[in-house]
Design a protein around this motif. Sequence first.
Motif, PDB file in Angstrom:
ATOM      1  N   GLN A  73       0.845  -1.187   0.000  1.00 10.35           N
ATOM      2  CA  GLN A  73       0.000   0.000   0.000  1.00 10.35           C
ATOM      3  C   GLN A  73       0.884   1.240   0.000  1.00 10.35           C
ATOM      4  O   GLN A  73       2.089   1.147  -0.126  1.00 10.35           O
ATOM      5  N   GLY A  74       0.274   2.418   0.161  1.00 10.50           N
ATOM      6  CA  GLY A  74       1.019   3.667   0.202  1.00 10.50           C
ATOM      7  C   GLY A  74       0.513   4.639  -0.838  1.00 10.50           C
ATOM      8  O   GLY A  74      -0.650   4.638  -1.206  1.00 10.50           O
ATOM      9  N   ALA A  75       1.430   5.470  -1.338  1.00  8.85           N
ATOM     10  CA  ALA A  75       1.088   6.485  -2.340  1.00  8.85           C
ATOM     11  C   ALA A  75       2.369   6.944  -3.022  1.00  8.85           C
ATOM     12  O   ALA A  75       3.463   6.676  -2.535  1.00  8.85           O
ATOM     13  N   SER A  76       2.209   7.622  -4.138  1.00 11.14           N
ATOM     14  CA  SER A  76       3.371   8.272  -4.749  1.00 11.14           C
ATOM     15  C   SER A  76       3.068   9.761  -4.835  1.00 11.14           C
ATOM     16  O   SER A  76       1.926  10.175  -5.020  1.00 11.14           O
ATOM     17  N   ILE A  77       4.119  10.542  -4.649  1.00 10.73           N
ATOM     18  CA  ILE A  77       3.986  11.991  -4.650  1.00 10.73           C
ATOM     19  C   ILE A  77       4.787  12.524  -5.835  1.00 10.73           C
ATOM     20  O   ILE A  77       5.979  12.217  -5.967  1.00 10.73           O
ATOM     21  N   LYS A  78       4.144  13.295  -6.679  1.00 10.73           N
ATOM     22  CA  LYS A  78       4.740  13.778  -7.923  1.00 10.73           C
ATOM     23  C   LYS A  78       6.086  14.458  -7.681  1.00 10.73           C
ATOM     24  O   LYS A  78       6.215  15.323  -6.817  1.00 10.73           O
ATOM     25  N   ASN A  79       7.069  14.033  -8.463  1.00 15.66           N
ATOM     26  CA  ASN A  79       8.407  14.632  -8.493  1.00 15.66           C
ATOM     27  C   ASN A  79       9.163  14.582  -7.166  1.00 15.66           C
ATOM     28  O   ASN A  79      10.175  15.245  -7.026  1.00 15.66           O
ATOM     29  N   ILE A  80       8.667  13.870  -6.172  1.00 18.14           N
ATOM     30  CA  ILE A  80       9.371  13.840  -4.887  1.00 18.14           C
ATOM     31  C   ILE A  80       9.695  12.415  -4.469  1.00 18.14           C
ATOM     32  O   ILE A  80      10.850  12.055  -4.324  1.00 18.14           O
ATOM     33  N   SER A  81       8.668  11.601  -4.251  1.00 23.79           N
ATOM     34  CA  SER A  81       8.938  10.302  -3.654  1.00 23.79           C
ATOM     35  C   SER A  81       7.763   9.353  -3.804  1.00 23.79           C
ATOM     36  O   SER A  81       6.711   9.718  -4.302  1.00 23.79           O
ATOM     37  N   ALA A  82       8.003   8.152  -3.345  1.00 28.49           N
ATOM     38  CA  ALA A  82       6.939   7.157  -3.197  1.00 28.49           C
ATOM     39  C   ALA A  82       6.933   6.728  -1.740  1.00 28.49           C
ATOM     40  O   ALA A  82       7.986   6.537  -1.134  1.00 28.49           O
ATOM     41  N   ILE A  83       5.756   6.613  -1.168  1.00 29.28           N
ATOM     42  CA  ILE A  83       5.608   6.135   0.197  1.00 29.28           C
ATOM     43  C   ILE A  83       5.151   4.686   0.101  1.00 29.28           C
ATOM     44  O   ILE A  83       4.057   4.410  -0.395  1.00 29.28           O
ATOM     45  N   ASN A  84       6.019   3.769   0.514  1.00 33.11           N
ATOM     46  CA  ASN A  84       5.741   2.340   0.430  1.00 33.11           C
ATOM     47  C   ASN A  84       5.409   1.804   1.817  1.00 33.11           C
ATOM     48  O   ASN A  84       6.257   1.818   2.701  1.00 33.11           O
ATOM     49  N   LEU A  85       4.180   1.358   1.984  1.00 35.33           N
ATOM     50  CA  LEU A  85       3.717   0.773   3.239  1.00 35.33           C
ATOM     51  C   LEU A  85       3.251  -0.652   2.937  1.00 35.33           C
ATOM     52  O   LEU A  85       2.279  -0.837   2.210  1.00 35.33           O
ATOM     53  N   ASP A  86       3.950  -1.624   3.465  1.00 27.87           N
ATOM     54  CA  ASP A  86       3.604  -3.021   3.228  1.00 27.87           C
ATOM     55  C   ASP A  86       3.102  -3.639   4.533  1.00 27.87           C
ATOM     56  O   ASP A  86       3.697  -3.425   5.592  1.00 27.87           O
ATOM     57  N   TYR A  87       2.020  -4.404   4.418  1.00 26.55           N
ATOM     58  CA  TYR A  87       1.341  -4.933   5.596  1.00 26.55           C
ATOM     59  C   TYR A  87       1.123  -6.442   5.492  1.00 26.55           C
ATOM     60  O   TYR A  87       0.983  -6.988   4.401  1.00 26.55           O
ATOM     61  N   ILE A  88       1.035  -7.087   6.642  1.00 29.68           N
ATOM     62  CA  ILE A  88       0.408  -8.389   6.775  1.00 29.68           C
ATOM     63  C   ILE A  88      -1.001  -8.078   7.273  1.00 29.68           C
ATOM     64  O   ILE A  88      -1.175  -7.479   8.336  1.00 29.68           O
ATOM     65  N   SER A  89      -2.005  -8.433   6.488  1.00 26.66           N
ATOM     66  CA  SER A  89      -3.388  -8.059   6.787  1.00 26.66           C
ATOM     67  C   SER A  89      -4.228  -9.286   7.095  1.00 26.66           C
ATOM     68  O   SER A  89      -4.067 -10.346   6.479  1.00 26.66           O
ATOM     69  N   LEU A  90      -5.143  -9.105   8.034  1.00 26.55           N
ATOM     70  CA  LEU A  90      -6.079 -10.152   8.439  1.00 26.55           C
ATOM     71  C   LEU A  90      -7.503  -9.602   8.329  1.00 26.55           C
ATOM     72  O   LEU A  90      -8.040  -9.061   9.292  1.00 26.55           O
ATOM     73  N   PRO A  91      -8.121  -9.683   7.137  1.00 22.18           N
ATOM     74  CA  PRO A  91      -9.533  -9.318   7.034  1.00 22.18           C
ATOM     75  C   PRO A  91     -10.404 -10.474   7.524  1.00 22.18           C
ATOM     76  O   PRO A  91     -10.082 -11.640   7.272  1.00 22.18           O
ATOM     77  N   ILE A  92     -11.456 -10.161   8.239  1.00 18.72           N
ATOM     78  CA  ILE A  92     -12.436 -11.158   8.686  1.00 18.72           C
ATOM     79  C   ILE A  92     -13.797 -10.658   8.208  1.00 18.72           C
ATOM     80  O   ILE A  92     -14.358  -9.727   8.780  1.00 18.72           O
ATOM     81  N   LEU A  93     -14.292 -11.286   7.154  1.00 19.58           N
ATOM     82  CA  LEU A  93     -15.459 -10.760   6.462  1.00 19.58           C
ATOM     83  C   LEU A  93     -16.686 -11.641   6.653  1.00 19.58           C
ATOM     84  O   LEU A  93     -16.594 -12.872   6.613  1.00 19.58           O
TER      85      LEU A  93
END
Length: 184
Positions: A73-93
């Motif tokens: 997950q995360g986001a990228s910001i134009k001309n500056i950087s990318a924010i990389n957020l990686d998770y172990i996720s446990l959805p219970i649906l």
Amino acid sequence: MKKLLLAVIAVFFIGNVNAQDIKFGVKTGVNIASINGGSDNADSRIGFHAGLVSELEISDTFSIQPELLYSTQGASIKNISAINLDYISLPILAKYYVTDAFSIEAGPQFSFLVNDVIDFDSSLALNDADTNAENFDLSAAIGLGYKISSKIFAQVRYTAGITTIEENPDLKNGVFQFSLGYQF
């Protein structure tokens, strides 16, 4: 107290489900992730998710679907950087079948941060750095599922952050997921 209540609920559901009513499988797909509440310059980060899925049938039209996923997950910001957020996720649906093949899914997702890096544009001459993201992210997930065959399924889901991943401003994750899976 909350952990005890969750354990009792889990034992109740597992104890009342026959072995033939539990399906296991794998799934993978594309994430279109964003960080909401911050800069207007942020763009979505295209990533992936992959992991294990199970489905505990409660009735002909209702199931509980816990999953264990690795999710970028995360986001990228134009001309500056990318924010990389990686998770172990446990959805219970909770999964409600509208027809034999089509379902509506909703429930909480508990995510644990395993990687957090800000990748700076190489022209800025800055080193990559860790973010100040929180180690835990609670989200609400809602989506649709479709059984293509008795073993293959497709899902589309949106997961909206409930807790903030960073304060000042209050930043929250948002992720669209498109998945294909296989049940054994």
